[in-house]
Enzyme design. Sequence first.
Site, mmCIF file in Angstrom:
data_model
loop_
_atom_site.group_PDB
_atom_site.id
_atom_site.type_symbol
_atom_site.label_atom_id
_atom_site.label_comp_id
_atom_site.label_asym_id
_atom_site.label_seq_id
_atom_site.Cartn_x
_atom_site.Cartn_y
_atom_site.Cartn_z
ATOM 1 N N TYR A 128 0.837 -1.213 0.000
ATOM 2 C CA TYR A 128 0.000 0.000 0.000
ATOM 3 C C TYR A 128 0.871 1.262 0.000
ATOM 4 O O TYR A 128 0.608 2.224 -0.735
ATOM 5 C CB TYR A 128 -0.885 -0.072 1.242
ATOM 6 C CG TYR A 128 -1.892 1.021 1.442
ATOM 7 C CD1 TYR A 128 -2.993 1.151 0.602
ATOM 8 C CD2 TYR A 128 -1.764 1.899 2.520
ATOM 9 C CE1 TYR A 128 -3.941 2.135 0.834
ATOM 10 C CE2 TYR A 128 -2.712 2.876 2.756
ATOM 11 C CZ TYR A 128 -3.794 3.000 1.908
ATOM 12 O OH TYR A 128 -4.727 3.969 2.138
ATOM 13 N N LYS A 178 0.837 4.064 -2.798
ATOM 14 C CA LYS A 178 0.354 5.396 -2.442
ATOM 15 C C LYS A 178 1.421 6.470 -2.647
ATOM 16 O O LYS A 178 1.095 7.612 -2.994
ATOM 17 C CB LYS A 178 -0.135 5.407 -0.987
ATOM 18 C CG LYS A 178 -1.494 4.739 -0.789
ATOM 19 C CD LYS A 178 -2.578 5.392 -1.647
ATOM 20 C CE LYS A 178 -3.977 5.241 -1.099
ATOM 21 N NZ LYS A 178 -4.996 5.720 -2.068
HETATM 22 P P1 NAI Z 1 -13.768 2.490 1.319
HETATM 23 O O1 NAI Z 1 -13.444 1.048 1.231
HETATM 24 O O2 NAI Z 1 -14.951 2.877 2.124
HETATM 25 O O3 NAI Z 1 -13.941 3.111 -0.131
HETATM 26 C C1 NAI Z 1 -13.165 2.712 -1.224
HETATM 27 C C2 NAI Z 1 -14.078 2.475 -2.400
HETATM 28 O O4 NAI Z 1 -13.297 2.134 -3.536
HETATM 29 C C3 NAI Z 1 -15.047 1.323 -2.150
HETATM 30 O O5 NAI Z 1 -16.386 1.742 -2.345
HETATM 31 C C4 NAI Z 1 -14.612 0.281 -3.162
HETATM 32 O O6 NAI Z 1 -15.682 -0.520 -3.654
HETATM 33 C C5 NAI Z 1 -13.982 1.132 -4.241
HETATM 34 N N1 NAI Z 1 -13.050 0.367 -5.060
HETATM 35 C C6 NAI Z 1 -12.122 -0.528 -4.648
HETATM 36 N N2 NAI Z 1 -11.477 -1.037 -5.698
HETATM 37 C C7 NAI Z 1 -11.985 -0.463 -6.807
HETATM 38 C C8 NAI Z 1 -11.720 -0.574 -8.182
HETATM 39 N N3 NAI Z 1 -10.783 -1.421 -8.658
HETATM 40 N N4 NAI Z 1 -12.419 0.195 -9.045
HETATM 41 C C9 NAI Z 1 -13.382 1.046 -8.605
HETATM 42 N N5 NAI Z 1 -13.693 1.160 -7.293
HETATM 43 C C10 NAI Z 1 -13.000 0.435 -6.410
HETATM 44 O O7 NAI Z 1 -12.470 3.207 1.880
HETATM 45 P P2 NAI Z 1 -12.133 4.754 2.143
HETATM 46 O O8 NAI Z 1 -11.520 4.834 3.474
HETATM 47 O O9 NAI Z 1 -13.267 5.615 1.822
HETATM 48 O O10 NAI Z 1 -10.952 4.971 1.083
HETATM 49 C C11 NAI Z 1 -10.950 5.963 0.082
HETATM 50 C C12 NAI Z 1 -9.513 6.267 -0.295
HETATM 51 O O11 NAI Z 1 -8.865 6.929 0.797
HETATM 52 C C13 NAI Z 1 -8.667 5.050 -0.604
HETATM 53 O O12 NAI Z 1 -7.803 5.352 -1.686
HETATM 54 C C14 NAI Z 1 -7.858 4.849 0.650
HETATM 55 O O13 NAI Z 1 -6.667 4.164 0.425
HETATM 56 C C15 NAI Z 1 -7.643 6.285 1.075
HETATM 57 N N6 NAI Z 1 -7.295 6.465 2.464
HETATM 58 C C16 NAI Z 1 -8.239 6.308 3.427
HETATM 59 C C17 NAI Z 1 -7.899 6.505 4.755
HETATM 60 C C18 NAI Z 1 -8.894 6.458 5.829
HETATM 61 O O14 NAI Z 1 -8.549 6.823 6.986
HETATM 62 N N7 NAI Z 1 -10.134 6.049 5.559
HETATM 63 C C19 NAI Z 1 -6.508 6.790 5.155
HETATM 64 C C20 NAI Z 1 -5.618 6.996 4.061
HETATM 65 C C21 NAI Z 1 -6.011 6.814 2.770
#
Ligand code: NAI
Length: 300
Positions: A164, A168
């Site tokens: 990751y 990232k």
């Molecule tokens: P989440 O799991 O709720 O949302 C991620 C979304 O991306 C999901 O709805 C999933 O179905 C979709 N997804 C996954 N693979 C996919 C693909 N191949 N094509 C299209 N859609 C896809 O997680 P969250 O926390 O909302 O994450 C959003 C972004 O923020 C991510 O990039 C994550 O790495 C980043 N992030 C989040 C943090 C946090 O504290 N929640 C911390 C640091 C980064």
Amino acid sequence: MDQTLRYDGRVVIVTGAGGGLGRQHALMFASRGAKVVVNDLGGDAKGCGASAAAADSVVEEIRALGGEAVASRTSVEDGPGIVQTAIEAFGTVDVVINNAGILRDVSFHKMTDEDWSLVQRVHLNGTRSVTQAAWPILRDKCYGRIVMTTSAAAIYGNFGQANYAAAKLGILGLANALAEEGRSKNILVNTIAPAAASRLTETASFADFMNNLRPEAVSPLVGWLAHERYNDTKGLFEVGAGYIAQLRWERSQGHCFGAARQFTVDDVAERWESIVDFSSPEHPSTLAESLTAISRALSV
Ligand code: NAI
């Protein structure tokens, strides 16, 4: 609620918008007049499976609130397909929010090829694919706002997240290069490192802490970075729980042995304190600024 900053007439792609942060971003843009492409593959947090319901439910939510949205149910690895959905539904694209993500946390000595490559494919390749498909359109219209999503786990390093972290920070490197390439075409590229409760943080070692962080507290920064009034590029921001701050590189003043002088391992050891002395730091923000120190060494 104050709605001075709007996106009427703008077409915004939000990847991974079927849940978590992306859903909040999509709702925010739509509530302020944007036409939104809600992209989501609808798989699980580890990148397995797929379901149309994720993107469709957020599109329904937006339409029920009087907004305009269309679903894109494909993986971010198919950037051209996602951009094509925007073109067919709304005729163009103005803003790309690269947000989709998965986790496959495991310590490095146990990490499989699949753990490594799937995380690279979704985060780094997916961000590249969607951005590159939109790029010629943004270049032609001399307008674009791109927001990338990195992670504090990558910036600072975190146990069990080698795959990751690599992906990232790859995204941050991509953002930095594209900020330079997009500058003359008014394509601005900025990056956020968010912190918010989502299904990705449910299994984190500090999940109890993360549970208090509302995902909607990240979207206002994304909205500002994506607005036509925002005019800076190559920024990196930490955001969560109502806190927003910018990060930048800091370089110690260093020690200059001089390009003409031979120096040894012993000389490096002897000068170590001044090499790592941050009492008078510099903050280079471009390659040219970075090279000024090397260039000074040439004249010593
Ligand atoms: P989440 O799991 O709720 O949302 C991620 C979304 O991306 C999901 O709805 C999933 O179905 C979709 N997804 C996954 N693979 C996919 C693909 N191949 N094509 C299209 N859609 C896809 O997680 P969250 O926390 O909302 O994450 C959003 C972004 O923020 C991510 O990039 C994550 O790495 C980043 N992030 C989040 C943090 C946090 O504290 N929640 C911390 C640091 C980064």
